[in-house]
Scaffold this active site. Structure first.
Site, PDB file in Angstrom:
ATOM      1  CE  LYS A 130     -14.516  92.798   8.646  1.00  0.00           C
ATOM      2  NZ  LYS A 130     -13.762  93.259   7.508  1.00  0.00           N
ATOM      3  CD  GLU A 131     -21.119  86.868   6.344  1.00  0.00           C
ATOM      4  OE1 GLU A 131     -22.115  86.061   6.280  1.00  0.00           O
ATOM      5  OE2 GLU A 131     -20.069  86.575   5.942  1.00  0.00           O
ATOM      6  CG  MET A 132     -26.127  86.597  11.033  1.00  0.00           C
ATOM      7  SD  MET A 132     -26.879  84.988  10.327  1.00  0.00           S
ATOM      8  CE  MET A 132     -28.368  84.782  11.354  1.00  0.00           C
TER       9      MET A 132
END
Lengths: 336, 336
Positions: A130-132
């Protein structure tokens, strides 16, 4: 907490106010629970410069769009000032992004303490879906495809190829440099009795007397321990996140979170692990109620908020890094 | 184009190479089609500083996540180095984001020229649904809710409230400051005959002889006119975008695009309005073929690419702005 029932005397502060017109507020004692925050010494400046590049490097993400700075924006408050952060494919993160400023003063990293230090933390978002949304393997391959990075890493670390360990190490060194010194409160701690106003001083005395410094102490005014959110009364917003328990699976850790640092708290809205509260006054009231079992009246609350705002330090002055161009062998960004 | 059939003589360049070992390459003539690019004079430094803040200001977007710099990254090449950009809700834009560096040298803005200058351009992405997805009204309201901006705008513009016109004006002033001087090619144009190699010089002579300077001319090596993409032969990647026609609806404008500037072309990959080509060598071959009806052999192509890389200037050294905190009346970011 043993100070919870201390009755703060307004009459004492009135006398102090009178005398402070010419002499400022009283000096700190020899045993203040908060200490001035200091710039770290002995940082490797080459690592700091390299780490700064990496901190702003969108190619560490799968999309080529998201960097550390996307969620820990050093032009704002070291955070994105959003309840939860936007990540790959516009997914929303599970918790509020803590500020990167003074983060080296946290005894562990992440709200639930799952990384022991900044170096370990730096590896997390790169591969978080859900981030990078990249992987360590992919991120390292991208770095090793960029001649400018190959050369700079070799200069700094003396060996090649670039490893994820080097990437995390350099990032952490940069982050250690992000300390916000020069707050008015620190000037007062350092002996300048005119650096804060009487109301701010009163607020600090209340902050101690009510028991806030049981948890929010030290140079960063927090970040030294875990504490249960809702020690006395349940937190009314996000009730699902079990905090430290999600790592340890021990019942005793349910709802325990790392106590956040309060340096620059004026700037790091919205508050709490879920970013549910935007108004610092409300945050103070909630903390008093659910952690200390106290009601603060508006005057007390406002004085505490006034004190908290004296913790705003100088945002580090940074030059923008210039990132090295990709080569034809650099993996192409993917929005998928 | 009248030079299309000029036969470039390798034997001449061999003689020049010999003599250049001590004297460098020949000097420029008095009529070179490319001129050195210069820093602008007379910019309002207060506007530039304010505009820099706005350029990095994510709160001009609906999400609070996307700023001008997201797609025109001044730490990279003034672009995001992606085929098309990621915008609100992870939507992809219709065309490749052009570099902000030297963009004041474009005679009009956007690939299809729909904005007459940088000031007009600056208003576009704020309210584009696939980009920042806000509205001018909302963006202005956010700015007028932030005390720090109210104060700085008043200092710069002498009046209040903050208007979209002021926002666009300050952004444009900052963008005008982003000129990349100091390229090796400009050093050669300024008389340093050792600033470029013989191959680079040869490549430049080819660039002129083949007719590239019919369109790529002037201080920015482009940005002075519209031209049809596929003048001689159809472009093989994106065939749908009708360019200038989409604005004017005149058949004569079909497939006409603003000629992109070639300053820093080495850094501003991927190429063309659709970002379809990552390799500068391929881009040169395509241009020769579809614009000039020529086949360039690998040696010619490589020399032209070598010349193009001499157009890489110095990326402006910028200090990071510190953005003002929101107030409680500032509209909250929305990811929806």
């Amino acid at each position: 907490m043993f100070l919870r029932f201390f009755n703060y005397s307004i009459s004492v502060s009135a006398v102090v106010l009178f005398s402070s017109l010419s002499y400022g507020v009283p000096k700190p004692t020899n045993s203040e629970p908060i200490q001035p925050i200091r710039k770290p010494k002995g940082l490797n400046t080459n690592k700091v410069e390299l780490g700064k590049k990496l901190f702003f490097e969108p190619r560490l993400s799968k999309s080529g769009f998201i960097s550390c700075n996307s969620c820990h924006n050093v032009m704002l408050s070291g955070t994105d000032n959003m309840p939860v952060s936007i990540g790959h494919k516009w997914q929303l993160g599970p918790v509020n992004s803590p500020t990167v400023f003074n983060s080296s003063y946290n005894f562990v990293q992440f709200w639930n303490g799952r990384a022991k230090d900044l170096e370990e933390q730096a590896g997390g978002p790169i591969e978080a879906d859900k981030e990078m949304a990249s992987s360590h393997t992919a991120a390292v391959a991208v770095m090793n495809s960029i001649p400018g990075y190959i050369s700079e890493f070799r200069k700094v670390y003396g060996s090649k190829p670039i490893s994820i360990k080097m990437i995390q190490n350099a990032m952490a060194e940069f982050e250690k440099s992000l300390v916000t010194t020069g707050s008015r409160f620190d000037k007062w701690l350092d002996g300048d009795t005119k650096a804060i106003t009487q109301t701010e001083y009163d607020g600090y005395q209340l902050f101690k007397a009510k028991g806030c410094t049981s948890c929010h102490m030290g140079a960063a005014v927090g970040g030294t321990m875990y504490q249960k959110l809702g020690l006395v009364k349940e937190y009314k917003y996000d009730k699902k996140n079990m905090g430290r328990y999600e790592i340890t699976k021990k019942n005793a850790d349910k709802r325990f979170f790392k106590v956040p640092i309060l340096r620059n708290i004026e700037l790091t809205y919205p508050y709490f692990h879920d970013g549910a509260v935007w108004d610092l006054k409300e945050a103070v009231e909630i903390m008093a109620e659910i952690q200390l079992g106290l009601k603060v009246n508006p005057k007390e609350r406002d004085a505490i908020v006034a004190f908290l705002k004296t913790l705003t330090g100088e945002i580090p002055k940074l030059t923008l890094p210039v990132l090295y161009p990709s080569s034809l062998s650099t993996a192409k960004p993917s929005t998928l």
